[in-house]
Design a protein around this motif. Structure first.
Motif, PDB file in Angstrom:
ATOM      1  N   SER A  67      66.166  57.685  50.013  1.00 33.90           N
ATOM      2  CA  SER A  67      66.336  57.180  48.642  1.00 33.90           C
ATOM      3  C   SER A  67      65.062  57.486  47.871  1.00 33.90           C
ATOM      4  O   SER A  67      64.016  56.890  48.128  1.00 33.90           O
ATOM      5  N   PHE A  68      65.167  58.406  46.946  1.00 32.89           N
ATOM      6  CA  PHE A  68      63.971  58.852  46.219  1.00 32.89           C
ATOM      7  C   PHE A  68      63.962  58.382  44.771  1.00 32.89           C
ATOM      8  O   PHE A  68      63.118  57.588  44.356  1.00 32.89           O
ATOM      9  N   LYS A  69      64.945  58.870  43.970  1.00 29.70           N
ATOM     10  CA  LYS A  69      64.920  58.534  42.542  1.00 29.70           C
ATOM     11  C   LYS A  69      65.227  57.054  42.334  1.00 29.70           C
ATOM     12  O   LYS A  69      65.951  56.450  43.137  1.00 29.70           O
ATOM     13  N   ALA A  70      64.690  56.494  41.228  1.00 32.44           N
ATOM     14  CA  ALA A  70      64.940  55.089  40.924  1.00 32.44           C
ATOM     15  C   ALA A  70      66.443  54.817  40.880  1.00 32.44           C
ATOM     16  O   ALA A  70      67.182  55.505  40.181  1.00 32.44           O
ATOM     17  N   GLY A  71      66.902  53.866  41.640  1.00 37.65           N
ATOM     18  CA  GLY A  71      68.310  53.470  41.626  1.00 37.65           C
ATOM     19  C   GLY A  71      69.228  54.341  42.463  1.00 37.65           C
ATOM     20  O   GLY A  71      70.429  54.082  42.541  1.00 37.65           O
TER      21      GLY A  71
ATOM     22  N   GLY B 214      64.336  50.339  40.223  1.00 37.49           N
ATOM     23  CA  GLY B 214      64.138  51.175  41.402  1.00 37.49           C
ATOM     24  C   GLY B 214      64.986  50.726  42.580  1.00 37.49           C
ATOM     25  O   GLY B 214      65.774  49.770  42.490  1.00 37.49           O
ATOM     26  N   ASN B 215      64.789  51.412  43.685  1.00 39.02           N
ATOM     27  CA  ASN B 215      65.603  51.148  44.878  1.00 39.02           C
ATOM     28  C   ASN B 215      65.286  49.790  45.502  1.00 39.02           C
ATOM     29  O   ASN B 215      66.194  49.055  45.906  1.00 39.02           O
ATOM     30  N   THR B 216      64.005  49.468  45.558  1.00 40.95           N
ATOM     31  CA  THR B 216      63.616  48.190  46.169  1.00 40.95           C
ATOM     32  C   THR B 216      64.157  47.024  45.341  1.00 40.95           C
ATOM     33  O   THR B 216      64.750  46.086  45.893  1.00 40.95           O
ATOM     34  N   ALA B 217      63.960  47.097  44.022  1.00 35.49           N
ATOM     35  CA  ALA B 217      64.448  46.024  43.151  1.00 35.49           C
ATOM     36  C   ALA B 217      65.971  45.899  43.253  1.00 35.49           C
ATOM     37  O   ALA B 217      66.512  44.785  43.294  1.00 35.49           O
ATOM     38  N   SER B 218      66.674  47.035  43.314  1.00 34.09           N
ATOM     39  CA  SER B 218      68.146  46.998  43.401  1.00 34.09           C
ATOM     40  C   SER B 218      68.582  46.291  44.681  1.00 34.09           C
ATOM     41  O   SER B 218      69.512  45.466  44.679  1.00 34.09           O
TER      42      SER B 218
ATOM     43  N   GLY C  27      57.428  45.085  45.762  1.00 35.87           N
ATOM     44  CA  GLY C  27      56.206  45.886  45.824  1.00 35.87           C
ATOM     45  C   GLY C  27      56.244  47.141  44.980  1.00 35.87           C
ATOM     46  O   GLY C  27      55.241  47.851  44.870  1.00 35.87           O
ATOM     47  N   SER C  28      57.403  47.430  44.365  1.00 32.65           N
ATOM     48  CA  SER C  28      57.505  48.578  43.470  1.00 32.65           C
ATOM     49  C   SER C  28      57.322  48.125  42.029  1.00 32.65           C
ATOM     50  O   SER C  28      57.671  46.999  41.687  1.00 32.65           O
ATOM     51  N   LYS C  29      56.792  49.010  41.201  1.00 30.91           N
ATOM     52  CA  LYS C  29      56.686  48.701  39.771  1.00 30.91           C
ATOM     53  C   LYS C  29      57.983  49.036  39.049  1.00 30.91           C
ATOM     54  O   LYS C  29      58.169  48.667  37.895  1.00 30.91           O
TER      55      LYS C  29
ATOM     56  N   ALA D  13      60.352  57.925  60.985  1.00 34.98           N
ATOM     57  CA  ALA D  13      58.902  58.119  61.171  1.00 34.98           C
ATOM     58  C   ALA D  13      58.192  58.219  59.821  1.00 34.98           C
ATOM     59  O   ALA D  13      57.018  57.842  59.695  1.00 34.98           O
ATOM     60  N   ASP D  14      58.900  58.705  58.801  1.00 36.49           N
ATOM     61  CA  ASP D  14      58.279  58.854  57.484  1.00 36.49           C
ATOM     62  C   ASP D  14      58.133  57.522  56.747  1.00 36.49           C
ATOM     63  O   ASP D  14      57.515  57.462  55.680  1.00 36.49           O
ATOM     64  N   MET D  15      58.727  56.467  57.320  1.00 38.99           N
ATOM     65  CA  MET D  15      58.537  55.122  56.765  1.00 38.99           C
ATOM     66  C   MET D  15      57.209  54.542  57.272  1.00 38.99           C
ATOM     67  O   MET D  15      56.698  53.555  56.739  1.00 38.99           O
TER      68      MET D  15
ATOM     69  N   THR E 199      57.914  52.748  50.699  1.00 38.68           N
ATOM     70  CA  THR E 199      56.841  53.367  51.474  1.00 38.68           C
ATOM     71  C   THR E 199      56.003  54.228  50.550  1.00 38.68           C
ATOM     72  O   THR E 199      56.530  55.054  49.811  1.00 38.68           O
ATOM     73  N   TYR E 200      54.709  53.984  50.559  1.00 35.91           N
ATOM     74  CA  TYR E 200      53.750  54.873  49.896  1.00 35.91           C
ATOM     75  C   TYR E 200      52.780  55.326  50.996  1.00 35.91           C
ATOM     76  O   TYR E 200      52.080  54.493  51.587  1.00 35.91           O
ATOM     77  N   PHE E 201      52.781  56.594  51.278  1.00 37.33           N
ATOM     78  CA  PHE E 201      51.911  57.138  52.338  1.00 37.33           C
ATOM     79  C   PHE E 201      52.038  56.353  53.637  1.00 37.33           C
ATOM     80  O   PHE E 201      51.055  55.845  54.168  1.00 37.33           O
ATOM     81  N   PHE E 202      53.279  56.215  54.104  1.00 34.51           N
ATOM     82  CA  PHE E 202      53.569  55.629  55.417  1.00 34.51           C
ATOM     83  C   PHE E 202      53.252  54.143  55.518  1.00 34.51           C
ATOM     84  O   PHE E 202      53.173  53.598  56.611  1.00 34.51           O
TER      85      PHE E 202
ATOM     86  N   SER F 209      62.469  47.640  53.369  1.00 30.18           N
ATOM     87  CA  SER F 209      61.563  48.794  53.256  1.00 30.18           C
ATOM     88  C   SER F 209      62.407  49.989  52.827  1.00 30.18           C
ATOM     89  O   SER F 209      63.508  50.189  53.343  1.00 30.18           O
ATOM     90  N   VAL F 210      61.879  50.767  51.897  1.00 30.87           N
ATOM     91  CA  VAL F 210      62.638  51.900  51.362  1.00 30.87           C
ATOM     92  C   VAL F 210      61.766  53.150  51.373  1.00 30.87           C
ATOM     93  O   VAL F 210      60.590  53.087  50.975  1.00 30.87           O
ATOM     94  N   CYS F 211      62.335  54.270  51.806  1.00 31.83           N
ATOM     95  CA  CYS F 211      61.558  55.512  51.698  1.00 31.83           C
ATOM     96  C   CYS F 211      62.460  56.688  51.326  1.00 31.83           C
ATOM     97  O   CYS F 211      63.681  56.587  51.345  1.00 31.83           O
TER      98      CYS F 211
END
Ligand SMILES: Cc1cc2nc3c(=O)[nH]c(=O)nc-3n(C[C@H](O)[C@H](O)[C@H](O)COP(=O)(O)O)c2cc1C
Length: 201
Positions: free
Chosen positions: A167-171, A14-18, A8-10, A138-140, A84-87, A130-132
Motif C-alpha cells: 500500500s503506497f499511495k494515500a488511501g 492515508g492508509n494508516t488513518a483509513s 503516526g502518519s501525517k 521484510a520491508d516492514m 513504515t519509514y525506513f524499516f 503497520s503499513v508499508c
C-alpha cells in the motif's frame, strides 16, 4: 469506556488513518467514545532525557503533550498505527512513544526495578497497525515489533497487530477489501476484550 487511536502518519486520508478509522467503527456503532490524534499536528519535542519526571511527577515539559497525557491515562485501549519509514515506525510515532517515558517509575537505587504507572491498577489494551509499500514483510522492518515492545513495556496487552503490505499511495488500502475487513474484525475483538475486562471490574 474510551479508545484512543494514534496515527503516526501525517496523511489524514492515508492508509494508516483509513485503517484506524475502520478499526474504530465497531466502537462508534456501540456509542463508545473514540478519538484519533495525529502527533504530526501537535507541537511537541522529543524526550530530552531531563529526568524531570523521575520524582513521581509526569513530564514537566510544557508543550502539546500535556493535553495528550490525560487522554492516554483515561483511555482503556490504545490503537497505534504507523507506516513504515525506513524499516521502522515514523518519527512522529517514535516521538510520541518517547514522551511516554514519564509513565515509568524506577527504584531510586536499582534501575532494574521499575513499573509503568499506566497499568496501575489495571492493564490497558493495545491494537497495532503497520503499513508499508512493498509486498515483502521484510520491508516492514521492525515497525510492528518496535511499537509492540514499547507499548507492552508501558503496560499494554496486545490484542492484535495488523500488518498491511503493498500500500503506497494515500488511501490505496481502501482497495484491499480483505484488509479493511480484518481492521473491522480487530476492532470487534478489541471491543469484546474491553467489555469482558470491564465485567470483572
Ligand atoms: C520517508 C519514507 C520512507 C519509507 N520507507 C519505507 C520502507 O522502508 N518500506 C516500505 O515498504 N515502504 C516505505 N515507505 C512507504 C510507506 O510506508 C507507504 O507509502 C505507506 O502506505 C504510507 O502510509 P500512509 O498512507 O498512512 O502515510 C516509505 C515512505 C516514506 C515517505
Amino acid at each position: 469506556m474510551k479508545v484512543l487511536a494514534v496515527c503516526g502518519s501525517k496523511r489524514k486520508n492515508g492508509n494508516t488513518a483509513s485503517l484506524l478509522n475502520k478499526t474504530l467503527e465497531p466502537f462508534k456503532s456501540a456509542d463508545i467514545e473514540t478519538e484519533i490524534i495525529f502527533p504530526g499536528d501537535l507541537q511537541f519535542s522529543g524526550c530530552s532525557g531531563c529526568e524531570g519526571c523521575s520524582s513521581g511527577r509526569l513530564c514537566i515539559v510544557k508543550d502539546d503533550m500535556q493535553k495528550i497525557y490525560p487522554k492516554i491515562i483515561e483511555a482503556d485501549a490504545l490503537i497505534a498505527g504507523s507506516p513504515t519509514y525506513f524499516f521502522n515506525m515514523t518519527s512522529d510515532m517514535k516521538k510520541f512513544i518517547d514522551r511516554c517515558y514519564c509513565f515509568f517509575s524506577f527504584d531510586k537505587t536499582d534501575r532494574s526495578v521499575w513499573i509503568s504507572r499506566l497499568n496501575q491498577p489495571a492493564c490497558k489494551f493495545l491494537g497495532l497497525i503497520s503499513v508499508c509499500e512493498q509486498n515483502n514483510i521484510a520491508d516492514m522492518g521492525v515497525t510492528p515489533s518496535a511499537m509492540q515492545s514499547a507499548f507492552e513495556s508501558l503496560g499494554y496487552r496486545t490484542v492484535f497487530s495488523q500488518k498491511v503490505l503493498f500500500s503506497f499511495k494515500a488511501g490505496e488500502v481502501l482497495k484491499h477489501e480483505d484488509q479493511l475487513q480484518a481492521a473491522y474484525d480487530n476492532g470487534v475483538r478489541l471491543l469484546k476484550t474491553l467489555k469482558m475486562s470491564k465485567s470483572f471490574g
